[in-house]
Design an enzyme around this catalytic site. Structure first.
Site, PDB file in Angstrom:
ATOM      1  N   HIS A 167     -10.058  43.426  -2.543  1.00  0.00           N
ATOM      2  CA  HIS A 167      -8.640  43.136  -2.337  1.00  0.00           C
ATOM      3  C   HIS A 167      -8.467  41.616  -2.430  1.00  0.00           C
ATOM      4  O   HIS A 167      -9.389  40.868  -2.104  1.00  0.00           O
ATOM      5  CB  HIS A 167      -8.287  43.628  -0.927  1.00  0.00           C
ATOM      6  CG  HIS A 167      -6.835  43.615  -0.585  1.00  0.00           C
ATOM      7  ND1 HIS A 167      -6.159  42.463  -0.248  1.00  0.00           N
ATOM      8  CD2 HIS A 167      -5.924  44.621  -0.500  1.00  0.00           C
ATOM      9  CE1 HIS A 167      -4.896  42.768   0.030  1.00  0.00           C
ATOM     10  NE2 HIS A 167      -4.726  44.062  -0.123  1.00  0.00           N
TER      11      HIS A 167
ATOM     12  N   ASP B 295     -15.010  43.693   4.923  1.00  0.00           N
ATOM     13  CA  ASP B 295     -13.567  43.896   5.017  1.00  0.00           C
ATOM     14  C   ASP B 295     -13.378  45.371   5.336  1.00  0.00           C
ATOM     15  O   ASP B 295     -13.550  46.231   4.471  1.00  0.00           O
ATOM     16  CB  ASP B 295     -12.917  43.506   3.679  1.00  0.00           C
ATOM     17  CG  ASP B 295     -11.469  43.970   3.576  1.00  0.00           C
ATOM     18  OD1 ASP B 295     -10.960  44.580   4.546  1.00  0.00           O
ATOM     19  OD2 ASP B 295     -10.851  43.728   2.528  1.00  0.00           O
TER      20      ASP B 295
ATOM     21  N   GLN C 145      -9.995  49.602   5.148  1.00  0.00           N
ATOM     22  CA  GLN C 145     -10.014  51.033   4.827  1.00  0.00           C
ATOM     23  C   GLN C 145     -11.191  51.707   5.524  1.00  0.00           C
ATOM     24  O   GLN C 145     -11.106  52.879   5.892  1.00  0.00           O
ATOM     25  CB  GLN C 145     -10.134  51.245   3.314  1.00  0.00           C
ATOM     26  CG  GLN C 145      -9.074  50.541   2.492  1.00  0.00           C
ATOM     27  CD  GLN C 145      -7.676  51.031   2.779  1.00  0.00           C
ATOM     28  OE1 GLN C 145      -7.471  52.164   3.217  1.00  0.00           O
ATOM     29  NE2 GLN C 145      -6.687  50.168   2.560  1.00  0.00           N
TER      30      GLN C 145
ATOM     31  N   LYS D 182      -3.100  49.783   9.630  1.00  0.00           N
ATOM     32  CA  LYS D 182      -3.665  50.853   8.806  1.00  0.00           C
ATOM     33  C   LYS D 182      -4.383  51.888   9.677  1.00  0.00           C
ATOM     34  O   LYS D 182      -4.737  52.955   9.211  1.00  0.00           O
ATOM     35  CB  LYS D 182      -4.656  50.274   7.781  1.00  0.00           C
ATOM     36  CG  LYS D 182      -3.950  49.448   6.702  1.00  0.00           C
ATOM     37  CD  LYS D 182      -4.927  48.990   5.640  1.00  0.00           C
ATOM     38  CE  LYS D 182      -4.232  48.455   4.414  1.00  0.00           C
ATOM     39  NZ  LYS D 182      -3.836  47.056   4.506  1.00  0.00           N
TER      40      LYS D 182
ATOM     41  N   CYS E 177      -3.077  44.725  -5.057  1.00  0.00           N
ATOM     42  CA  CYS E 177      -3.670  43.448  -4.645  1.00  0.00           C
ATOM     43  C   CYS E 177      -5.126  43.371  -5.101  1.00  0.00           C
ATOM     44  O   CYS E 177      -5.982  42.844  -4.397  1.00  0.00           O
ATOM     45  CB  CYS E 177      -3.577  43.231  -3.138  1.00  0.00           C
ATOM     46  SG  CYS E 177      -1.893  43.072  -2.562  1.00  0.00           S
TER      47      CYS E 177
END
Lengths: 165, 416
Positions: free
Chosen positions: B133, B210, B213, B236, B374
């Protein structure tokens, strides 16, 4: 029938003329010996349109073409723009830009757009008015106007523009 | 649409009961039932979170870490309790290691600006992947511009997987940091993070994940993952916007300079010299996102009431059904088919731009993401400018997959 108006909205947006120009864009190429070139970016969706033009010493767009990737609305708009403005003056290009912009945002209707440009562009306005379906889809207005912003940048001697200005 | 598919009922996991906790799912869009398939961009919120936010502002609100009065003590306790909930959720060894930020983007930028500016020198290498991302690309480019370090890219395979061999090619003695997605937001690929951790540490590098998700779709145990930094956002994870978490090993946080200066992050201030508070306060200058943190804590409580293995099984079933159903629509090409992937599915439809598709789908009440997600470098590698992405969450149903497919067929009528 409850669902009908929804489909109408979509049909207005994706009418035949848009789909035709979207699938078979006219003047989808690079102008040979172009005198100016500019890229328009829509950072939201990644669409990119590069406009090239050959402008004569008298300020006439002898040739106007575009290349790039974009949605049906964006490509159709660029295609119709190139048809309408080939052979026209840069002054006319600026006027037509305003007219199309105002059509897409719902500021003016087709007749007012016709009044704003020279009579020989009447037929083009009829076609370009098909873009005004975007007024029901506010996020899509930028798709229709991106090529026009790129054109203005091109004529103004800039090389880049974005929809986020 | 209201007709339930067989697999939506009677299963061990009662998705209809879960749906009832999310009030927005009952609304209509353009006269059609909402089919929300964009949870990878931001998830909807359960009533429990909405109520907690309302209760915090309505009954327990004051600034934290300051007032010597009852309300401030209560708010401080609630804020710190949220930190403890996060700690347990990711199995962090210490509360000191849980830093609240305004989001995952800020968490990654914090690492780049503090740890990066201090420990990364010209010629050092930072390894990322081609599926990142923008929020895990641009901070490192800024660091590169500031320090003269070098960015190296582990390449994605055609199906969206990234083989550990690709990491072996780019991780070496100059590697200072490996910063990668736990799970790809575009492709759903689950990266081989434990192997990456081993390779990184062998090379003497740190590993940042990261987890935006990842934390939604996987169990996250930062000790088991053996990473050094883990960043994720609250919104999220069914929590509020404006709150994110940076987890980092305590020794790293101790060695890092502060990110921003201000209140709450100091030990003592004189005009001659200021000393920092210990982590995590050192990295939480100013009034923090108090209610957002409390909301995130309640989102975690909510997840803890569910059988998370059953949630994972439900999401996998949704993904499998979506992949099979999408593949049967003429002209659709699936983007991202790595084995064991998370419930995120990108695709392109021949002759239809993703934005046009999303507009038509919207009129059927179906919310999907269209665009570059993104991840423009990845789009370039995939040879597309954009994709359409359906992402599935714990509240989605098989019937909603059917609604997506029906809307896609309708889009073909309109667009092709």
């Amino acid at each position: 029938m409850k669902a009908a108006p929804l489909t109408d909205d979509l049909r207005t947006l994706y009418q035949e003329v848009i789909l035709d120009h979207g699938k078979q864009p006219r003047n989808f190429r690079v102008v040979e010996h172009h005198t100016c070139k500019a890229q328009g970016n829509n950072p939201m969706c990644g669409d990119r349109i590069t406009v090239t033009a050959r402008v004569s010493a008298r300020g006439v767009l002898d040739d106007l073409a575009f290349e790039g990737k974009g949605c049906a609305i964006c490509i159709a708009s660029a295609s119709m723009m190139s048809e309408a403005l080939t052979g026209q003056s840069t002054a006319t290009a600026h006027k037509l830009f305003e007219a199309v912009h105002d059509l897409c945002t719902g500021k003016i209707d087709t007749d007012q757009a016709k009044a704003a440009v020279t009579p020989d562009l009447s037929d083009n306005i009829d076609k370009l008015a098909s873009l005004s379906g975007v007024r029901q889809f506010p996020v899509r207005v930028k798709c229709a106007t991106l090529p026009w912003h790129a054109l203005l940048s091109c004529l103004d001697g800039k090389t880049q523009t974005t929809t986020e200005k | 649409m209201n007709k339930m598919t067989k697999s939506d009922k009677g299963a061990a996991y009662d998705v209809m009961k879960v749906r009832a906790d999310f009030p927005i799912l009952a609304r209509e869009v353009h006269g059609k039932p909402l089919v929300y398939l964009d949870s990878a961009a931001s998830a909807q919120k359960p009533q429990q979170v909405i109520d907690a936010i309302s209760r915090a502002y309505g009954h327990e609100y004051a600034n934290v870490h300051r007032g010597a009065y009852y309300l401030s003590e209560t708010a401080t306790a609630a804020y710190e309790a949220a930190r403890e909930k996060v700690r347990r959720f990711i199995n962090a060894p210490s509360l000191k290691e849980v830093v609240f930020t305004k989001g995952a983007t800020e968490a990654i930028n914090l690492v780049a600006a503090t740890w990066g500016r201090t420990f990364v020198k010209a010629g050092d290498e930072i390894v990322i992947t081609s599926v990142e991302h923008h929020s895990n690309i641009v901070p490192w480019q800024l660091l590169r511009d500031a320090t003269g370090c070098v960015l190296r890219i582990a390449a994605v395979a055609r199906d969206g997987s990234i083989d550990i061999e690709e990491f072996a090619k780019v991780i070496g003695p100059k590697t200072k940091l490996v910063a990668v997605a736990h799970v790809s937001n575009v492709l759903g690929t689950v990266l081989p993070v434990r192997e990456i951790a081993a390779l990184s540490h062998e090379a003497g590098a740190k590993l940042l994940l990261d987890g935006c998700q990842g934390i939604v779709h996987e169990y996250v145990d930062v000790q088991d993952l053996d990473c050094d930094f883990y960043a994720f956002s609250g919104h999220k994870l069914y929590g509020p916007t404006g709150i994110g978490v940076l987890w980092a090993r305590e020794a790293l946080l101790e060695a890092m300079p502060p990110y921003q200066g201000g209140g709450d992050m100091i030990d003592s201030v004189t005009f001659a010299k200021t000393t920092w508070a210990p982590p995590p306060a050192k990295f939480e200058a100013g009034t923090p996102p108090i209610v957002q943190a409390i909301g995130l804590g309640v989102a975690i409580d909510y997840l803890n009431t569910l059988d998370r293995a059953a949630v994972a099984a439900h999401e996998s079933a949704l993904l499998r059904y979506a992949m099979t159903s999408l593949a049967q629509v003429p002209g659709i090409r699936l983007i991202g088919t790595a084995p064991g992937k998370a419930a995120v599915q990108s695709f392109v439809m021949e002759g239809a731009h993703p934005h046009d598709l999303a507009t038509v789908l919207d009129r059927s009440g179906v919310c999907v993401r269209a665009g570059h997600h993104c991840a423009q470098p990845l789009m370039e590698i995939l040879g597309v400018t954009a994709t359409t992405r359906a992402s599935f969450a714990l509240y989605n149903t098989m019937a909603e997959v059917d609604a997506l497919i029906a809307a896609l067929r309708k889009a073909q009528e309109v667009l092709l």
